[in-house]
Design a protein around this motif. Structure first.
Motif, PDB file in Angstrom:
ATOM      1  N   PHE A 123     -41.811 -16.281   0.514  1.00 49.71           N
ATOM      2  CA  PHE A 123     -43.135 -16.806   0.195  1.00 49.71           C
ATOM      3  C   PHE A 123     -43.191 -17.148  -1.292  1.00 49.71           C
ATOM      4  O   PHE A 123     -42.700 -16.381  -2.132  1.00 49.71           O
ATOM      5  N   ASN A 124     -43.770 -18.299  -1.588  1.00 49.61           N
ATOM      6  CA  ASN A 124     -43.913 -18.742  -2.981  1.00 49.61           C
ATOM      7  C   ASN A 124     -42.567 -18.776  -3.698  1.00 49.61           C
ATOM      8  O   ASN A 124     -42.449 -18.441  -4.873  1.00 49.61           O
ATOM      9  N   GLY A 125     -41.526 -19.143  -2.947  1.00 47.04           N
ATOM     10  CA  GLY A 125     -40.203 -19.317  -3.534  1.00 47.04           C
ATOM     11  C   GLY A 125     -39.393 -18.051  -3.701  1.00 47.04           C
ATOM     12  O   GLY A 125     -38.234 -18.109  -4.129  1.00 47.04           O
ATOM     13  N   GLU A 126     -39.975 -16.880  -3.379  1.00 50.41           N
ATOM     14  CA  GLU A 126     -39.271 -15.607  -3.541  1.00 50.41           C
ATOM     15  C   GLU A 126     -38.965 -14.970  -2.195  1.00 50.41           C
ATOM     16  O   GLU A 126     -39.812 -14.941  -1.303  1.00 50.41           O
ATOM     17  N   MET A 127     -37.757 -14.455  -2.062  1.00 48.35           N
ATOM     18  CA  MET A 127     -37.370 -13.755  -0.854  1.00 48.35           C
ATOM     19  C   MET A 127     -37.743 -12.276  -0.985  1.00 48.35           C
ATOM     20  O   MET A 127     -37.476 -11.645  -2.007  1.00 48.35           O
ATOM     21  N   ALA A 154     -50.585  -8.417   2.277  1.00 48.37           N
ATOM     22  CA  ALA A 154     -50.642  -9.489   1.285  1.00 48.37           C
ATOM     23  C   ALA A 154     -51.389  -8.990   0.060  1.00 48.37           C
ATOM     24  O   ALA A 154     -52.390  -8.281   0.172  1.00 48.37           O
ATOM     25  N   LYS A 155     -50.903  -9.368  -1.111  1.00 41.70           N
ATOM     26  CA  LYS A 155     -51.563  -9.041  -2.372  1.00 41.70           C
ATOM     27  C   LYS A 155     -52.439 -10.216  -2.776  1.00 41.70           C
ATOM     28  O   LYS A 155     -51.964 -11.360  -2.857  1.00 41.70           O
ATOM     29  N   ILE A 156     -53.724  -9.933  -3.001  1.00 45.69           N
ATOM     30  CA  ILE A 156     -54.709 -10.969  -3.277  1.00 45.69           C
ATOM     31  C   ILE A 156     -55.162 -10.908  -4.735  1.00 45.69           C
ATOM     32  O   ILE A 156     -55.449  -9.824  -5.253  1.00 45.69           O
ATOM     33  N   THR A 157     -55.224 -12.054  -5.387  1.00 48.10           N
ATOM     34  CA  THR A 157     -55.814 -12.168  -6.718  1.00 48.10           C
ATOM     35  C   THR A 157     -57.137 -12.918  -6.597  1.00 48.10           C
ATOM     36  O   THR A 157     -57.187 -13.994  -6.006  1.00 48.10           O
ATOM     37  N   GLY A 158     -58.206 -12.330  -7.140  1.00 46.58           N
ATOM     38  CA  GLY A 158     -59.519 -12.931  -7.008  1.00 46.58           C
ATOM     39  C   GLY A 158     -60.417 -12.089  -6.114  1.00 46.58           C
ATOM     40  O   GLY A 158     -60.129 -10.921  -5.847  1.00 46.58           O
ATOM     41  N   LYS A 159     -61.499 -12.692  -5.648  1.00 46.93           N
ATOM     42  CA  LYS A 159     -62.498 -11.946  -4.896  1.00 46.93           C
ATOM     43  C   LYS A 159     -62.582 -12.430  -3.447  1.00 46.93           C
ATOM     44  O   LYS A 159     -62.557 -13.633  -3.182  1.00 46.93           O
ATOM     45  N   ILE A 160     -62.682 -11.482  -2.537  1.00 49.37           N
ATOM     46  CA  ILE A 160     -62.991 -11.804  -1.154  1.00 49.37           C
ATOM     47  C   ILE A 160     -64.245 -11.016  -0.775  1.00 49.37           C
ATOM     48  O   ILE A 160     -64.431  -9.869  -1.188  1.00 49.37           O
ATOM     49  N   GLY A 161     -65.099 -11.635  -0.001  1.00 48.04           N
ATOM     50  CA  GLY A 161     -66.358 -11.009   0.369  1.00 48.04           C
ATOM     51  C   GLY A 161     -66.206 -10.087   1.566  1.00 48.04           C
ATOM     52  O   GLY A 161     -65.495 -10.417   2.523  1.00 48.04           O
ATOM     53  N   GLU A 162     -66.871  -8.951   1.511  1.00 46.32           N
ATOM     54  CA  GLU A 162     -66.793  -7.994   2.620  1.00 46.32           C
ATOM     55  C   GLU A 162     -67.316  -8.606   3.917  1.00 46.32           C
ATOM     56  O   GLU A 162     -66.703  -8.455   4.986  1.00 46.32           O
ATOM     57  N   LEU A 183     -57.173  -2.376   0.165  1.00 46.95           N
ATOM     58  CA  LEU A 183     -56.982  -1.642  -1.085  1.00 46.95           C
ATOM     59  C   LEU A 183     -57.595  -2.459  -2.209  1.00 46.95           C
ATOM     60  O   LEU A 183     -57.098  -3.535  -2.558  1.00 46.95           O
ATOM     61  N   GLN A 184     -58.673  -1.958  -2.791  1.00 48.06           N
ATOM     62  CA  GLN A 184     -59.462  -2.726  -3.755  1.00 48.06           C
ATOM     63  C   GLN A 184     -59.159  -2.313  -5.186  1.00 48.06           C
ATOM     64  O   GLN A 184     -59.200  -1.135  -5.532  1.00 48.06           O
ATOM     65  N   GLY A 185     -58.825  -3.317  -6.011  1.00 51.49           N
ATOM     66  CA  GLY A 185     -58.650  -3.110  -7.439  1.00 51.49           C
ATOM     67  C   GLY A 185     -59.622  -3.984  -8.207  1.00 51.49           C
ATOM     68  O   GLY A 185     -60.415  -4.729  -7.620  1.00 51.49           O
ATOM     69  N   GLU A 186     -59.567  -3.933  -9.518  1.00 49.05           N
ATOM     70  CA  GLU A 186     -60.509  -4.705 -10.331  1.00 49.05           C
ATOM     71  C   GLU A 186     -60.275  -6.205 -10.207  1.00 49.05           C
ATOM     72  O   GLU A 186     -61.218  -6.986 -10.064  1.00 49.05           O
ATOM     73  N   THR A 187     -59.028  -6.624 -10.281  1.00 50.43           N
ATOM     74  CA  THR A 187     -58.725  -8.058 -10.192  1.00 50.43           C
ATOM     75  C   THR A 187     -57.791  -8.387  -9.035  1.00 50.43           C
ATOM     76  O   THR A 187     -57.638  -9.557  -8.678  1.00 50.43           O
ATOM     77  N   GLU A 188     -57.165  -7.376  -8.470  1.00 49.46           N
ATOM     78  CA  GLU A 188     -56.221  -7.581  -7.371  1.00 49.46           C
ATOM     79  C   GLU A 188     -56.554  -6.630  -6.228  1.00 49.46           C
ATOM     80  O   GLU A 188     -57.077  -5.533  -6.445  1.00 49.46           O
ATOM     81  N   SER A 189     -56.224  -7.043  -5.020  1.00 46.36           N
ATOM     82  CA  SER A 189     -56.410  -6.192  -3.858  1.00 46.36           C
ATOM     83  C   SER A 189     -55.282  -6.449  -2.867  1.00 46.36           C
ATOM     84  O   SER A 189     -54.590  -7.475  -2.945  1.00 46.36           O
ATOM     85  N   ILE A 215     -53.144 -15.892  -2.920  1.00 50.88           N
ATOM     86  CA  ILE A 215     -52.196 -14.874  -2.468  1.00 50.88           C
ATOM     87  C   ILE A 215     -51.099 -14.758  -3.518  1.00 50.88           C
ATOM     88  O   ILE A 215     -50.337 -15.702  -3.743  1.00 50.88           O
ATOM     89  N   ALA A 216     -51.030 -13.604  -4.157  1.00 46.20           N
ATOM     90  CA  ALA A 216     -50.020 -13.386  -5.196  1.00 46.20           C
ATOM     91  C   ALA A 216     -48.645 -13.168  -4.584  1.00 46.20           C
ATOM     92  O   ALA A 216     -47.633 -13.636  -5.114  1.00 46.20           O
ATOM     93  N   THR A 217     -48.608 -12.438  -3.465  1.00 42.48           N
ATOM     94  CA  THR A 217     -47.334 -12.198  -2.795  1.00 42.48           C
ATOM     95  C   THR A 217     -47.587 -11.726  -1.371  1.00 42.48           C
ATOM     96  O   THR A 217     -48.680 -11.272  -1.029  1.00 42.48           O
ATOM     97  N   ILE A 218     -46.557 -11.855  -0.564  1.00 41.88           N
ATOM     98  CA  ILE A 218     -46.550 -11.337   0.804  1.00 41.88           C
ATOM     99  C   ILE A 218     -45.499 -10.243   0.880  1.00 41.88           C
ATOM    100  O   ILE A 218     -44.392 -10.389   0.352  1.00 41.88           O
TER     101      ILE A 218
END
Length: 422
Positions: free
Chosen positions: A381-385, A26-34, A111-117, A358-361
């Motif tokens: 997911f989120n209307g997209e196949m 899953a692609k995440i937008t925002g922050k999750i705590g370790e 996989l950690q990025g600045e705004t997405e992971s 969740i930006a995408t699955i």
């Protein structure tokens, strides 16, 4: 607790030296705590018995063995630099064995990025099907968002008998029948070659999406044509194989079936790996795309309705003496089907949480060691196949897989045009 792997689990286990792992991301937008992530994984591990077990391969048959001192689900952290990193990391995880007695049968790649992971769940296929790994992702997201929430543990079954209803007939006749079928199975595999050496680590996966507008149009068109998205996708890919491979194409697709609807002890949130298959054949007598899709939908529903799942579970236990031959056969045979198609349907995972969304699955990927490794997994997911198409260069070149994909998607697009233009 010590439990012998049931037949379906044994086939997906392959052997102690062959990794067969599912990766679901899953692609995440925002922050999750370790700390929240590790706490969530701990609670998930305490809920599901299989995540506190190792596989004992020391005897003639593999066993799940409870390990009271097993370690926590490990998290490997890496840098996220592009939207393709998840796929590259998935390929790395395909070939890593779960063979440490101190580690559970699951791990996570973050996989950690600045705004997405990206968060990737990795499990051996012998403990999970699509429903299992989807539920684990749902639990993971829920617990990261709400660390105070608890999960209710459950007991793992100890034998196939516990999956059968109380009134299931296990008479001497059925026992004799099982012995006869097992003997016939051994005779069948005795005459089958298992000497083909598949090229190692030449598996690949290609991934793509259908945008929300086209996904909606496909859903509406399938409803109007009284068929299913699953059937339409099956027809599109079988037709694509036929057009590109001509006489080499088989016009057949294999579809795994989630048996939870038939087996009461296996709940939606129970980890389970056995999925019987249905083989469907493209009806060349029909002329149009949608008549073929309607016929395929009806055939699938009829075959599922005819399934005697409890008989299948019971009878499968008589085939343990042939399982190594079965695995060898899968590694050897080209099969009589073009592709295996697994449709996870609408992904029932919340999109927005307190501190992240969740930006995408990404549909799961897996590197099957079978000679015919052609596999398509799709989810919405989120209307997209979303699609993951996997195979092995020694059986189907990646270049050819892209051509099959392009032809199938072109066919889908052409057959929903009239609705899109209304």
């Amino acid at each position: 607790m010590k439990r012998r792997l049931i037949l379906g689990e044994r086939i997906m286990h392959v052997d102690a030296k062959t990794p067969l792992n599912c990766v679901f991301g899953a692609k995440i937008t925002g922050k999750i705590g370790e700390e929240d992530l590790h706490q969530a994984l701990y609670k998930i591990q305490q809920k599901h018995p299989l995540l506190r077990m190792n596989i004992d391969n020391s005897g003639k048959e593999p066993y799940f063995v409870l390990n009271e001192n097993i370690g926590k689900i490990p998290v490997r952290v890496s840098v996220r630099s592009s939207d393709q990193d998840w796929l590259q990391q998935s390929k790395v995880e395909w070939y890593k064995l779960f063979n440490s007695i101190n580690e559970p049968l699951a791990r996570v790649v973050w996989l950690q990025g600045e705004t997405e992971s990206d968060l990737l769940l990795v499990l051996p296929h012998c403990i999970c099907d699509g429903t299992t790994i989807l539920n684990l992702m749902r639990e993971l997201m829920t617990l990261i968002d709400n660390p105070e929430q608890d999960l209710v543990p459950y007991q793992s079954f100890t034998s196939v008998k516990e999956l059968l209803p109380d009134d299931f007939n296990t008479s001497k006749t059925s026992h004799f029948k099982g012995k006869i079928f097992a003997a016939l199975g051994r005779l069948f595999f005795f005459f089958k070659s298992t000497s083909y050496n598949n090229s190692d680590r030449l598996n690949y996966a290609i991934s793509w999406k259908i945008n929300a507008s086209d996904t909606q149009n496909l859903l509406l068109k399938c409803k109007a044509e009284k068929t299913s998205v699953h059937a339409a996708i099956c027809v599109a890919f079988m037709e694509a194989f036929k057009q590109l491979q001509q006489d080499k194409a088989h016009g057949k697709v294999i579809c795994p079936v989630d048996i939870r609807r038939f087996v009461a002890p296996i709940k939606e949130d129970t980890m389970f790996a056995f999925a019987p298959i249905v083989e469907l054949k493209l009806d060349q007598q029909e002329n149009t795309f949608w008549t073929k899709a309607r016929k395929l939908k009806n055939d699938l529903e009829a075959k599922i309705a005819e399934m005697k799942v409890h008989d299948l579970l019971n009878m499968s236990e008589y085939f343990h003496s042939s399982v190594n031959k079965m695995i060898g056969f899968l590694k050897t045979t080209k099969g009589t089907h073009d592709i295996t198609l697994s449709n996870m349907g609408l992904i029932n995972i919340t999109k927005n949480y307190k501190n992240f969304s969740i930006a995408t699955i990404y549909s799961p990927t897996v590197a099957f060691p079978w000679r015919n490794a052609n596999t398509l997994v799709l989810s919405t997911f989120n209307g997209e196949m979303d699609f993951s198409f996997m195979s092995n260069e020694s059986f189907l070149r990646e270049f050819d897989a892209w051509q099959v994909k392009d032809q199938a998607m072109k066919m889908i697009s052409e057959n929903i045009k009239e609705l899109a233009n209304v």
